[in-house]
Design an enzyme around this catalytic site. Structure first.
Site, PDB file in Angstrom:
ATOM      1  N   TRP A 101       0.841  -1.213   0.000  1.00 47.41           N
ATOM      2  CA  TRP A 101       0.000   0.000   0.000  1.00 47.41           C
ATOM      3  C   TRP A 101       0.866   1.250   0.000  1.00 47.41           C
ATOM      4  O   TRP A 101       0.395   2.336  -0.301  1.00 47.41           O
ATOM      5  CB  TRP A 101      -0.974  -0.002   1.178  1.00 47.41           C
ATOM      6  CG  TRP A 101      -0.359   0.252   2.554  1.00 47.41           C
ATOM      7  CD1 TRP A 101       0.817  -0.232   3.038  1.00 47.41           C
ATOM      8  CD2 TRP A 101      -0.918   1.053   3.607  1.00 47.41           C
ATOM      9  NE1 TRP A 101       1.031   0.197   4.335  1.00 47.41           N
ATOM     10  CE2 TRP A 101      -0.030   0.988   4.720  1.00 47.41           C
ATOM     11  CE3 TRP A 101      -2.075   1.799   3.740  1.00 47.41           C
ATOM     12  CZ2 TRP A 101      -0.264   1.649   5.925  1.00 47.41           C
ATOM     13  CZ3 TRP A 101      -2.316   2.458   4.954  1.00 47.41           C
ATOM     14  CH2 TRP A 101      -1.420   2.383   6.022  1.00 47.41           C
ATOM     15  N   ASP A 102       2.142   1.104   0.310  1.00 42.71           N
ATOM     16  CA  ASP A 102       3.088   2.225   0.258  1.00 42.71           C
ATOM     17  C   ASP A 102       2.937   2.976  -1.062  1.00 42.71           C
ATOM     18  O   ASP A 102       2.996   4.208  -1.125  1.00 42.71           O
ATOM     19  CB  ASP A 102       4.542   1.729   0.325  1.00 42.71           C
ATOM     20  CG  ASP A 102       4.841   0.879   1.538  1.00 42.71           C
ATOM     21  OD1 ASP A 102       3.945   0.147   1.970  1.00 42.71           O
ATOM     22  OD2 ASP A 102       5.980   0.938   2.046  1.00 42.71           O
ATOM     23  N   GLU A 133       0.461  -3.201  12.692  1.00 37.72           N
ATOM     24  CA  GLU A 133       0.689  -4.641  12.559  1.00 37.72           C
ATOM     25  C   GLU A 133       1.104  -5.312  13.865  1.00 37.72           C
ATOM     26  O   GLU A 133       1.333  -6.524  13.891  1.00 37.72           O
ATOM     27  CB  GLU A 133       1.747  -4.885  11.463  1.00 37.72           C
ATOM     28  CG  GLU A 133       1.254  -4.439  10.092  1.00 37.72           C
ATOM     29  CD  GLU A 133       2.357  -4.352   9.045  1.00 37.72           C
ATOM     30  OE1 GLU A 133       3.539  -4.211   9.419  1.00 37.72           O
ATOM     31  OE2 GLU A 133       2.022  -4.404   7.849  1.00 37.72           O
ATOM     32  N   LYS A 167       2.160   0.406  16.279  1.00 37.72           N
ATOM     33  CA  LYS A 167       3.338   0.530  15.425  1.00 37.72           C
ATOM     34  C   LYS A 167       3.293   1.835  14.633  1.00 37.72           C
ATOM     35  O   LYS A 167       4.292   2.539  14.494  1.00 37.72           O
ATOM     36  CB  LYS A 167       3.355  -0.653  14.461  1.00 37.72           C
ATOM     37  CG  LYS A 167       4.539  -0.716  13.529  1.00 37.72           C
ATOM     38  CD  LYS A 167       4.435  -1.981  12.685  1.00 37.72           C
ATOM     39  CE  LYS A 167       5.660  -2.208  11.837  1.00 37.72           C
ATOM     40  NZ  LYS A 167       5.529  -3.430  11.022  1.00 37.72           N
ATOM     41  N   GLN A 168       2.127   2.164  14.089  1.00 36.39           N
ATOM     42  CA  GLN A 168       2.001   3.304  13.182  1.00 36.39           C
ATOM     43  C   GLN A 168       0.545   3.763  13.195  1.00 36.39           C
ATOM     44  O   GLN A 168      -0.310   3.043  13.692  1.00 36.39           O
ATOM     45  CB  GLN A 168       2.450   2.905  11.781  1.00 36.39           C
ATOM     46  CG  GLN A 168       1.596   1.818  11.134  1.00 36.39           C
ATOM     47  CD  GLN A 168       2.322   1.130   9.994  1.00 36.39           C
ATOM     48  OE1 GLN A 168       3.044   0.171  10.203  1.00 36.39           O
ATOM     49  NE2 GLN A 168       2.119   1.613   8.781  1.00 36.39           N
TER      50      GLN A 168
END
Ligand code: IFM
Length: 623
Positions: free
Chosen positions: A232-233, A371, A465-466
């Site tokens: 998806w980056d 994740e 994580k993000q």
């Protein structure tokens, strides 16, 4: 880059990569030893099978046979012109032609004893490498070309040789000058940031071609980490910059997805679903190539389940198509392939959900952007993106009434974890019941908190994580509760480890939207240092392209508050007091223009567009 540091050489080689959208060449010295990792990659050219599929490493063109102890004194990358200079016993300049992607050119000046003789060489393989060398005393020139078709590679090398060094260099410089005019960003008042943003834009522009399809791996054409797989980056982090500056490249990225619709449809059928399910990691075939296990730096081997569960990619692809459409208004894409992407992804979600007895709709067993926690039920990011996907598809002309009604009903009943009392979204069912560790109080960030706390323990905590919920505020601010950004920032930001390089720039964007300039600038700075200081220890494997796309988004979407809608371009700036102005090259609905944002207002330099102030913000419209 001065001298030669064997410990940091591979990182510099990534940073010094030359690419032309099609071919990427790491900035290794002309003559190197084991400390170097030369690499040449052709976009979309993979070898191997299944999860082992990787971007093919092709024979290097910018290497010379020579004495092993020849080391460069200095390598300099000219970002304006896309030229790499090397000074030392061998002095050279080289480039990968932006005017003729796939063609490479090099000139070396040296003691003739150090130079190879002239001649021609063709290296066959899945990609043919054709090189033609000339030596005249202390001057050595090499013209090369790479192509899957041997005849094309040969012909391109011969043509380059005929055209000659000077003209090739001239047209290459011109091509880069055009690209810079389209996309230049000026941060007036912050010279350090300005320099790093230039490096960022250079690599974003160099990594994506505009012909046919563009498979953009996590490290672009700068290295082989993540085996060059597409995540998806590419859709969510890299594509927006190109949609807004050089739409042909964004369209090529979407073409990569369009051509893999048959594989995505087949995967949906295999899972007993409808529509199209795009894989978490993909390469050439469009089948899932996500590895099933990984070794952590601690030596622990873990199972990787993202291929099974990280399904938000389906909505991310649809979001990328919508982003491109909102910037360009490309009617052919809207009526054809873009529509197919939107409809097939919506069909997938409609078949993927579960309705409970009370009529509420759920998506079970997924991995969200965070994740550290998987699998989870009703991940807010996945559900809200699916809801957005269903609604956007339902609004398309020509959708059958029955399907439209079904999609809208599902969208309306999809749970999203929003708590109206607090204004905070629960990241997934049960998240609020986890151990309330605030990672910001425990460790200096960014930190790989899964390594710090252990992969089992981290699942039991509220450490992220993000951005996950916050990613919604960034991508689809109209789909979250109005005014919910500040409370969600307060709750989630201190709980975020920034264990992914994708994280800091998005936080910078959101903190800027919230007017919190100090932390916004700090996370922006961290994002600019990810590769320059090798903050993740993985830059040797290539540059973090998503971080770079995120950086542009932090400036454009965050600080300048630029957002393309189906009706207009909204500009709603939040400028830190220490900046005098922010300026962008952009293209809206086919019109290139410069946007200047200053504390006293907003300006554009185009007569073909209209700028007007409505309330506290500006709108740019095309007649
Ligand atoms: O796509 C990302 C993911 O969000 C976090 N882990 C690394 C992937 C590739 O960059």
């Amino acid at each position: 880059m001065k001298g030669f540091d064997p410990h940091r050489e591979r990182m510099y080689e990534s940073l010094l990569t030359l690419a032309d959208g099609r071919l990427g060449t790491r900035g290794s010295p002309l003559v190197g030893d084991r400390a170097t990792t030369p690499g040449v990659f052709l976009s979309g050219c993979y070898e191997g099978e299944g999860p082992a599929t990787e971007l093919a490493r092709l024979p290097p063109w910018s290497r010379l046979a020579g004495a092993a102890d020849i080391r460069p004194y200095r390598r300099t990358l000219d970002l304006r012109a896309g030229i790499l200079y090397e000074d030392g016993p061998l002095t050279s300049l080289r480039f990968s032609s932006l005017a003729r992607p796939g063609t490479v050119v090099m000139r070396v000046y040296a003691d003739p004893a150090l130079l190879p003789p002239g001649g021609a060489m063709t290296v066959p393989g899945p990609v043919t490498t054709a090189l033609r060398d000339h030596r005249l005393g202390p001057v050595f020139e090499r013209f090369g070309a790479y192509d899957p078709d041997p005849r094309v590679a040969e012909a391109a090398a011969v043509t380059a040789e005929e055209v000659g060094f000077d003209r090739l260099l001239h047209e290459h410089r011109e091509a880069w000058a055009r690209r810079w005019r389209e996309a230049e960003v000026v941060v007036d008042g912050d010279p350090d940031l300005q320099r790093t943003i230039r490096l960022t834009l250079f690599h974003l522009m160099a990594s994506v071609g505009e012909q046919g399809e563009a498979a953009v791996g996590a490290r672009g054409l700068t290295g082989s980490a993540y085996r060059g797989h597409v995540f998806w980056d590419s859709d969510v982090f890299v594509l927006p910059f190109l949609a807004a500056t050089h739409p042909a490249a964004a369209r090529a990225m979407l073409e990569y997805r369009v051509r893999r619709l048959p594989a995505a449809r087949a995967e949906a059928i295999r899972r007993g679903r409808a529509g199209a399910r795009f894989p978490w990691e993909s390469a050439l075939s469009g089948g899932d190539v996500t590895p099933t296990s990984a070794r952590l730096p601690t030596g622990e081997v873990i199972r990787v389940r993202t291929g099974e569960w990280e399904e938000h990619i389906v909505a991310d692809v649809a979001w990328a198509a919508a982003c491109y459409l909102d910037w360009t208004g490309d009617a052919d894409f809207a009526a054809g392939a873009g529509r197919e992407l939107m409809v097939e992804t919506a069909r997938y979600w409609a078949s993927r959900v579960r309705r409970d007895r009370a009529g509420r709709v759920h998506i079970d067993t997924v991995t969200g952007p965070d994740e550290y926690h998987e699998p989870v039920d009703d991940n807010a990011y996945t559900n809200v993106m699916a809801r957005w996907n269903l609604r956007r598809a339902a609004a398309l002309p020509g959708v059958a009434d029955e399907e439209r009604t079904t999609w809208r009903a599902i969208a309306a009943a999809l749970v999203d974890g929003y708590d109206p009392r607090t204004g905070v979204y629960e990241q997934f069912t049960g998240f609020f019941g986890l151990e309330p560790i605030v990672i910001a109080e425990l460790a200096a960030r960014p930190v790989a908190a899964d390594l710090l706390l252990g992969t089992k323990r981290i699942k039991q905590t509220q450490v992220l994580k993000q951005p996950d919920v916050l990613m919604l505020h960034h991508l689809v601010p109209d789909q979250v509760a109005p005014g919910s950004l500040p409370v969600n920032l307060d709750f989630y930001e201190p709980r975020t480890a920034h264990g992914s390089s994708l994280s800091p720039a998005i936080h910078a964007a959101l903190l800027a939207r919230g007017g919190r300039f100090e932390p916004a600038l700090e996370w922006l700075r961290v994002a600019t240092r990810i590769d320059l200081d090798d903050l993740t220890g993985t830059t040797a494997g290539g540059l973090h392209l998503a971080t770079m796309g995120g950086l542009w988004q932090a400036l454009a979407f965050g600080f300048a508050g630029v957002r393309a809608t189906h009706r207009c371009l909204v500009v709603d700036p939040r400028l830190p007091p220490r900046w005098n102005a922010l300026e962008f090259g952009l293209r809206y609905r086919g019109v290139p223009f410069r946007l200047r944002v200053e504390p006293r207002g907003v300006e554009i330099d185009s007569d073909a567009l209209r700028l007007r102030r409505t309330g506290g913000r500006w709108e740019v419209t095309s007649p």
